[in-house]
Write a protein that holds these residues in place. Sequence first.
Motif, short mmCIF file in Angstrom:
data_model
loop_
_atom_site.label_atom_id
_atom_site.label_comp_id
_atom_site.label_asym_id
_atom_site.label_seq_id
_atom_site.Cartn_x
_atom_site.Cartn_y
_atom_site.Cartn_z
N THR A 143 -3.73 -45.04 17.69
CA THR A 143 -3.52 -43.85 16.87
C THR A 143 -4.38 -43.90 15.62
O THR A 143 -5.00 -42.89 15.24
N ALA A 144 -4.45 -45.06 14.98
CA ALA A 144 -5.27 -45.20 13.78
C ALA A 144 -6.74 -44.96 14.10
O ALA A 144 -7.48 -44.38 13.28
N ILE A 145 -7.17 -45.39 15.27
CA ILE A 145 -8.57 -45.18 15.68
C ILE A 145 -8.87 -43.69 15.80
O ILE A 145 -9.83 -43.18 15.21
N LEU A 146 -8.04 -42.98 16.55
CA LEU A 146 -8.29 -41.54 16.74
C LEU A 146 -8.13 -40.77 15.43
O LEU A 146 -8.93 -39.87 15.13
N ASP A 147 -7.13 -41.13 14.65
CA ASP A 147 -6.93 -40.44 13.37
C ASP A 147 -8.11 -40.65 12.44
O ASP A 147 -8.54 -39.72 11.74
N GLY A 148 -8.64 -41.87 12.42
CA GLY A 148 -9.77 -42.15 11.55
C GLY A 148 -11.01 -41.37 11.95
O GLY A 148 -11.70 -40.80 11.09
N ILE A 149 -11.27 -41.30 13.25
CA ILE A 149 -12.43 -40.53 13.72
C ILE A 149 -12.23 -39.05 13.42
O ILE A 149 -13.17 -38.35 13.03
N SER A 150 -11.01 -38.57 13.58
CA SER A 150 -10.74 -37.14 13.40
C SER A 150 -10.98 -36.68 11.97
O SER A 150 -11.26 -35.51 11.73
N PRO A 161 -17.28 -50.32 12.10
CA PRO A 161 -16.86 -51.29 11.08
C PRO A 161 -16.01 -50.67 9.98
O PRO A 161 -15.03 -51.26 9.53
N ARG A 162 -16.38 -49.46 9.56
CA ARG A 162 -15.59 -48.77 8.54
C ARG A 162 -14.22 -48.38 9.10
O ARG A 162 -13.20 -48.49 8.41
N LEU A 163 -14.21 -47.94 10.34
CA LEU A 163 -12.96 -47.56 11.00
C LEU A 163 -12.02 -48.76 11.07
O LEU A 163 -10.81 -48.63 10.81
N PHE A 164 -12.56 -49.91 11.41
CA PHE A 164 -11.76 -51.14 11.47
C PHE A 164 -11.19 -51.46 10.09
O PHE A 164 -9.99 -51.76 9.95
N HIS A 165 -12.03 -51.39 9.07
CA HIS A 165 -11.58 -51.68 7.71
C HIS A 165 -10.45 -50.74 7.29
O HIS A 165 -9.44 -51.19 6.73
N GLU A 166 -10.60 -49.46 7.59
CA GLU A 166 -9.57 -48.49 7.20
C GLU A 166 -8.26 -48.73 7.96
O GLU A 166 -7.17 -48.60 7.39
N ALA A 167 -8.37 -49.10 9.24
CA ALA A 167 -7.15 -49.37 10.02
C ALA A 167 -6.43 -50.60 9.50
O ALA A 167 -5.19 -50.62 9.42
N ALA A 218 0.91 -56.23 7.41
CA ALA A 218 0.38 -57.59 7.54
C ALA A 218 -0.67 -57.53 8.64
O ALA A 218 -0.35 -57.59 9.83
N ALA A 219 -1.92 -57.39 8.24
CA ALA A 219 -3.01 -57.20 9.22
C ALA A 219 -3.07 -58.39 10.18
O ALA A 219 -2.97 -59.54 9.76
N PHE A 220 -3.23 -58.10 11.46
CA PHE A 220 -3.18 -59.17 12.45
C PHE A 220 -4.32 -59.12 13.45
O PHE A 220 -4.54 -60.08 14.19
N MET A 221 -5.06 -58.02 13.52
CA MET A 221 -6.03 -57.84 14.59
C MET A 221 -7.45 -58.08 14.08
O MET A 221 -7.84 -57.58 13.03
#
Length: 320
Positions: free
Chosen positions: A198-205, A212-218, A224-227
């Motif tokens: 969901t974060a991926i699609l929301d960020g692109i939208s 890399p920016r999308l990953f940072h924003e997610a 607690a970031a885990f991925m």
Amino acid sequence: MPDLIITNGDSAAELLAEAGKQGVILPWRDVLHEGPVVAGTLERCSAVRSAYLSARFRIPENEVADTFAERDGLLRRAAEFERIELWFEHDLFDQLQLVQILASLDHAENVTLVQANDFLGTQRADTILRFADRARPVERADLDTAAIVWSALASPTPEPIATLAETLDARLPYLKPALARFLQELPAPETGLGRTETAILDGISVGTKAPPRLFHEAILQEEAAFMGDASFYHLIDDLAFCEMPLIAGVPEPGAPDDYGARFRTAELELTMAGEEVANGEEDHVALSGIDRWWGGTHLQGRDVWRYDRSAGKLVAPGAA
């Protein structure tokens, strides 16, 4: 024998050594929040995990298997070490590793647990040892709790984990929220997307085209970031190369080690189907099906377990 120090990965292991920790320092090196988890012996699970990680990350299977065999052998010889120290963080990545290790230990004598509420790999050699103030002895009850949770993770349905995410006590204080976060990676009833998808699609939208920016924003959205970025980019691949693609602009995979280069230069866009799923008008699982493991639960086909994040409840197959 010297001490055995087990931690979450190579960065933390190197920092602990640089900080002066003496003994054998073992990075656990597994992303247990993705791919199959099976009950039984540590070695049985490692065999299944080796095959999965090899296929998923395009690493020669013998390399993964050899790493796991060495790792598992050290843990099996834990009683030979004078002391064992476990250094782990608060996030899902670490908590699943910790559960596997504790569930595989056959004794709690001379075992110490250090749990950090910050990321070990981002520390410096002169700051990482501050978490030693949190050290406490591991007790038999910790091993018992871990065995229960590991068995639940290997269950063919997410129901036992959903129960533990509500009822688990505070003996391992970061485990309960980690399991709650793990449930959020199950497909949602409305869209068929897990929380990271969901974060991926929301960020692109909203216009974030660079992975890399999308990953940072997610990551910033996580409690607690885990991925890591490799797992994140593979999720983008999953959404781009499925029966009804949701993302365009992702180059076709090439060499096994090319994912970093591919995603550094990609410019992502949502397809029409991606826009509809992002808006809750279509369902990704209904459109493309799914073939993915969540612990011991095989999500396969179009009628699978889901998790309603707003209600905090599982939705069984056939009930959506």
